[in-house]
Every structure is written in C-alpha cells, then in structure tokens.
Design a protein around this motif. Structure first.
Motif, PDB file in Angstrom:
ATOM      1  N   GLN A   1      63.467  61.338   4.621  1.00 35.27           N
ATOM      2  CA  GLN A   1      63.874  62.724   4.383  1.00 35.27           C
ATOM      3  C   GLN A   1      63.057  63.349   3.257  1.00 35.27           C
TER       4      GLN A   1
ATOM      5  N   SER B   1      59.038  63.365   3.727  1.00 30.04           N
ATOM      6  CA  SER B   1      58.532  64.296   4.741  1.00 30.04           C
ATOM      7  C   SER B   1      57.942  65.525   4.069  1.00 30.04           C
TER       8      SER B   1
ATOM      9  N   PRO C   1      70.606  62.264   7.677  1.00 32.00           N
ATOM     10  CA  PRO C   1      70.573  61.102   6.776  1.00 32.00           C
ATOM     11  C   PRO C   1      71.840  60.975   5.929  1.00 32.00           C
TER      12      PRO C   1
ATOM     13  N   LEU D   1      67.123  63.505  15.352  1.00 34.41           N
ATOM     14  CA  LEU D   1      66.168  62.986  14.368  1.00 34.41           C
ATOM     15  C   LEU D   1      64.780  62.848  14.981  1.00 34.41           C
TER      16      LEU D   1
ATOM     17  N   GLY E   1      61.696  65.072  13.758  1.00 33.98           N
ATOM     18  CA  GLY E   1      60.530  64.401  13.185  1.00 33.98           C
ATOM     19  C   GLY E   1      59.243  64.786  13.885  1.00 33.98           C
TER      20      GLY E   1
ATOM     21  N   PHE F   1      63.091  70.176  10.336  1.00 28.31           N
ATOM     22  CA  PHE F   1      63.874  69.532   9.277  1.00 28.31           C
ATOM     23  C   PHE F   1      65.351  69.881   9.394  1.00 28.31           C
TER      24      PHE F   1
ATOM     25  N   ASN G   1      67.820  58.494  -2.828  1.00 27.48           N
ATOM     26  CA  ASN G   1      67.323  59.782  -2.352  1.00 27.48           C
ATOM     27  C   ASN G   1      66.813  60.633  -3.509  1.00 27.48           C
TER      28      ASN G   1
ATOM     29  N   CYS H   1      56.279  61.625   8.723  1.00 27.61           N
ATOM     30  CA  CYS H   1      57.177  62.120   9.775  1.00 27.61           C
ATOM     31  C   CYS H   1      57.011  61.329  11.062  1.00 27.61           C
TER      32      CYS H   1
ATOM     33  N   SER I   1      58.728  58.104  10.656  1.00 31.32           N
ATOM     34  CA  SER I   1      60.187  58.267  10.698  1.00 31.32           C
ATOM     35  C   SER I   1      60.695  58.267  12.138  1.00 31.32           C
TER      36      SER I   1
ATOM     37  N   LEU J   1      66.312  56.097   5.748  1.00 28.88           N
ATOM     38  CA  LEU J   1      66.527  57.476   6.180  1.00 28.88           C
ATOM     39  C   LEU J   1      66.363  58.443   5.017  1.00 28.88           C
TER      40      LEU J   1
ATOM     41  N   TRP K   1      66.620  66.159  10.087  1.00 25.19           N
ATOM     42  CA  TRP K   1      66.461  65.401   8.846  1.00 25.19           C
ATOM     43  C   TRP K   1      67.108  66.036   7.632  1.00 25.19           C
TER      44      TRP K   1
END
Length: 530
Positions: free
Chosen positions: A319, A322, A439, A375, A379, A431, A463, A494, A497, A315, A435
């Motif tokens: 994020q 993307s 996450p 999500l 996405g 977003f 991340n 995306c 995801s 995740l 996202w």
C-alpha cells in the motif's frame, strides 16, 4: 498456480444464515428502493441484497457512520499538510515562514512518526479497555494537536516552529490510533457478508476528509482549518461515547456475554440468528486462552498467528510503496509541471473528488466481487498509470520534448498535459477501489481474535514505518533517479503486489472471522482453486 480461497464454497448457515422468507417483505431498516428481478437473480448482488435485508440496517449503518467520523478526522489530518504548508510558505513578512526545504519535509514526516506511536498504543488499549473506549480516547491527541497548531498563528518568536511541529506530531498520534481501531471496530460489529461493505466506509471517510481540508484550504488559512478540525471532534466525541455499543466480540472475550447478546440483538435485529452467532463467538473464544500482552507477542512465533500477520504486513508494505503518499503530496507539483493553470484547485477538486467517487465504488463492490479481484484490478490500474506518468516525465524533458527548444519551452508540456492528468486520475481510481481500504480491512479480518489488538497494532505500526520512509526519502530519491525513474519503480511495486495477492492472499468475502481463523489453524492449506 491456483489462487487460494477458503475451501467451503458458501458460508455455513450458522453465522450468516438468513431468513429468506423475509427477503421479499418490507423491512423496517430499509427505506424505499427496489431491485430489478435480473439484479436479484445475480448471485453476488442477490447475496448482498439478502444480507442487507436480513439485518437491522439502520443500527449497523448508524454505528459505522459514527465510527468513521474518526476516519474523517484521520483524512482531514493527513490532508492538512498540503494547504497548511502552502499557507506557511507564503507567510509574508513573518520571520517564522517556512522554506520548501527541511521544514516542510519535517512537517510532513512528523505525521507518520506520530502514527508510529499511536498505532501500537491503540493496539494495546483495544484489548485492555475495548474498541469504543479507544476510539473516543483517540480524539484527545487530535484535540491537543489542533490547539497547539492553532495558537501558533499568533506567535512570531522562537516557539513558533517547535509548537507547530509538536502539534503536527500529536495529531499524528491520533491519526495512527484511529487508523487501527476504526476498521477493527467495524469489522467486529458487521455480519460476515456485509463486513467488506461497511469496512470500506473507513477509507471512504478518509478520502472525504482529505477532500474537505483541501477544498477548504483554497480559501481559508491554516488556523481556520484547525478550528474546523476541532469542530469535527465536537460532533464525534459525544456521539461515539454516548450512542455507540461496544464490540460484541470484545464483550464476550471480557466475560460480558449477556451484554454482548443485547448488543448483537440491537445490531442485527429480529431477522438474524443472533443466538447462533453468539454461540460461535463464545465457542471460538472458549477454545483459546486469554493471553497477556507478552503472551500475545510470544504467540506470533506460531504459524496460525505468524502467517496472517505476515500477509497483513505485506499488504501494508505494498500500500505505502505503491507511492500513494508521494503522489498525493506532490500532486500539485505534477500538475504544475504539466502546465495546468490553478494546480492547487485542480489537485483539491479533481483528484480529491475522483478519490471519493472511486472509493465509494469500491465500498459497493467489496462484498460483491471480493477482496482479491479489487486488489488485483486496482494494482494493475496503478501499475499502468505509473508507467504512463513515467513516460510522460521522460518525454517531457530535453531532448525528447523539443530538440531545438529551451527547457522552459511550453509546447511539449501543452501537448502531453492530458496524458499526465489522465494517468494521475486513473492511478487514484486504482488505489481507491482496492489498495486504499482493503489492506486495513484484511488486517482486521486475517489476524486471530485472541491477538487481534497486538497483531493489528504491529501491522498498522509497520504501515506507518513504510509511510515515514516514503515521505522522508522521496525528495532525495526523486533527485537521484529522476521523477520518471521514481514513477517506474513504484509501478514495479504495484506489479509485485498483484502477483502477491493472486498467489498468497485468501479470499475472505462472506467468511466469518471464526472461519478465517480456522483456516489458518489448519495451516492455511484448505484451498479451492478458482
């Protein structure tokens, strides 16, 4: 393939049981307002409404608001780059001015590098010293960093860039630590049916911080932005250190059960079954050994811990890849390419404001429609928007724009300008509703309590690794594949995801943290198709 959700159709009466006889009565935590009968009869809105009426909303809301002042500093620190670099690059007459080359890229990337250190450090501290203490401690690197950047305003010698870079790096440490501890704290103080609503306040505060610094940056120099960053901390530190309560789950894990009971009673109020919730937490912790940091890391080789950690890391990967930071950091240049006048103002006001409003919508919807749906919708919206941006950039170049015109001919740019602006805004909306916040929320929900500090630390650190890669490589990557190619590759990420969420991510809406942990202890196989 059916999407995986938890097998129980409704939360058990234990931890999320509500005294429904009180639903239609006045509640001291709810000031005014009413819902129509049709809204009450809506199952999802009705559940959320009952959840809000079943707790002392004032204490829960206050605790969350104080906590997300740290997230406001997070967003303010992240958004600081855009107005500060514009000011530094226009630093007339001083030999310390920045060029739009390695200095700007380094200034941006140092935030993410600092986050790489701050996140795992906070992950260790939250288990050792508690969530509240760690939140307060994160203000220290923020303060040091802002002061270092502030004093560079009066320096013209060789110390200018080193102090500026060190200050930006130290602010990044505070950002990294805050990005871990605030969503973790909110997830642990919130009842299961409200965890998404209050957890998403974290991302809302981040977007407000970004909008705040970008808007102030239109008229203020970077040194005054540092002063305002310090002023936010002057409010945050006293409130978080003197008025917040420690997480009940951490208190119980530290053997402070009586204190945890008092905190739960303060957070939940008289209409919530506090004793039952505390017994569930105690039973869950009693079945687990208290692990050292080394033992926690070793436990990640077991499926009940490894599985949710991998989900959280994927995740985080989606994020960052993307393209959100690349798009936000280059939003001004994209608008400038589209021929928009005053691109700095448009970037700060339109994109910043859209991000705040869309995040607020996401906050409201998180516990109504669930994590997976948001999500997925987010996405898909981001994917389509990036494809449109890619088409715009492709058509906005010779010979597709105007075969007989020079590259600087504005006709095509004028014609396609609404396309670029609209696509950018829809990308931010996609977003923000999914996202941006989820996450972080899901990482704090999925990873088991006994390794939550180390696990969320690893996911958050990952991340920041992804963010560093994107920030350091986007310029050269864009040069290699053209902007339209970069947008298109982000669109592919995306799309992937969305597939990942539909196939692998369990729905956690309405589930207690203990139920989520039991799900993975059973091997994550107890699914109900939807």
């Amino acid at each position: 393939m059916a999407s995986p959700v938890f097998s129980s159709a409704t939360p058990p009466a234990s931890s999320s049981s509500y005294h429904l006889s009180h639903v239609t009565e006045s509640h001291p935590g709810v000031q005014g307002g009413s819902l129509t009968s049709s809204m009450i009869n809506s199952p999802r809105l009705g559940n959320l409404w009952r959840a809000l009426r079943s707790v002392r909303i004032t204490t829960l809301f206050y605790s969350s608001l104080v906590a997300v002042l740290g997230s406001l500093s997070f967003g303010y620190g992240m958004g600081f780059s855009s107005p500060a670099l514009a000011d530094l690059e226009d630093n007339k007459g001083k030999h310390t001015s920045f060029d739009k080359t390695i200095y700007s890229d380094t200034f941006n990337a140092l935030t993410a590098v600092g986050g790489l250190i701050g996140a795992p450090l906070a992950g260790w501290l939250v288990d050792r010293n508690g969530r509240q203490f760690t939140m307060v401690l994160c203000s220290l690197p923020f303060s040091i960093g802002w002061l270092l950047i502030l004093i560079t305003h009066d320096i013209t010698g060789p110390l200018f860039r080193p102090l500026l870079f060190i200050g930006r790096f130290v602010v990044g440490i505070g950002i990294g630590g805050t990005s871990l501890v605030v969503p973790l704290y909110i997830a642990e103080i919130s009842p299961s049916d409200l965890r998404g609503l209050f957890g998403a306040l974290n991302q809302l505060a981040v977007t407000i911080g970004i909008l705040l610094v970008q808007s102030l940056g239109i008229g203020l120099h970077y040194e005054w932005l540092c002063v305002i960053g310090l002023a936010i901390l002057l409010v945050y530190v006293p409130l978080s250190s003197m008025t917040l309560r420690e997480s009940p789950r951490w208190l119980i894990s530290s053997g402070k059960n009586s204190v945890a009971g008092k905190v739960l009673a303060w957070l939940r109020g008289p209409d919530f079954d506090v004793n039952q919730e505390q017994m569930e937490i105690e039973a869950q912790l009693a079945s687990e050994e208290k692990l050292t940091l080394l033992e926690q890391l070793r436990s990640f080789s077991t499926r009940p811990v490894f599985h949710p950690l991998i989900l959280a890391m994927f995740l985080m990967f989606f994020q960052q890849f993307s393209g959100i930071n690349a798009i936000i950091f280059n939003g001004e240049s994209i608008f400038e390419e589209a021929g928009v006048s005053n691109p700095a103002v448009i970037t700060a006001v339109s994109i910043g404001a859209v991000q705040v409003v869309a995040t607020l919508v996401g906050v409201i919807l998180t516990d109504i429609v669930g994590r997976k749906i948001l999500l997925t919708i987010g996405g898909i919206t981001m994917c389509v928007s990036l494809v449109v941006l890619s088409i715009y950039d492709f058509l906005n170049n010779e010979p597709y724009c105007h075969p007989d015109a020079s590259p600087s001919d504005p006709k095509c740019k004028d014609h396609l300008q609404p396309l670029a602006i609209t696509a950018m805004m829809f990308y931010i909306v996609g977003f923000s509703i999914g996202w941006g916040a989820l996450p972080w929320l899901l990482a704090s929900e999925l990873i088991p309590l006994r390794v939550k500090g180390a696990g969320v630390g690893i996911a958050t650190c990952f991340n920041w690794i992804c963010a560093t890669i994107v920030l350091l490589s986007f310029g050269s990557y864009q040069d290699a594949v053209e902007p339209w190619g970069a947008f298109l590759s982000f669109a592919v990420v995306c799309l992937l995801s969305v597939i990942f969420v539909l196939v692998f991510v369990p729905e956690t809406k309405g589930k207690t943290l203990e139920e989520i942990e039991d799900h993975f202890n059973r091997g994550g196989k107890q699914y109900t198709p939807i």
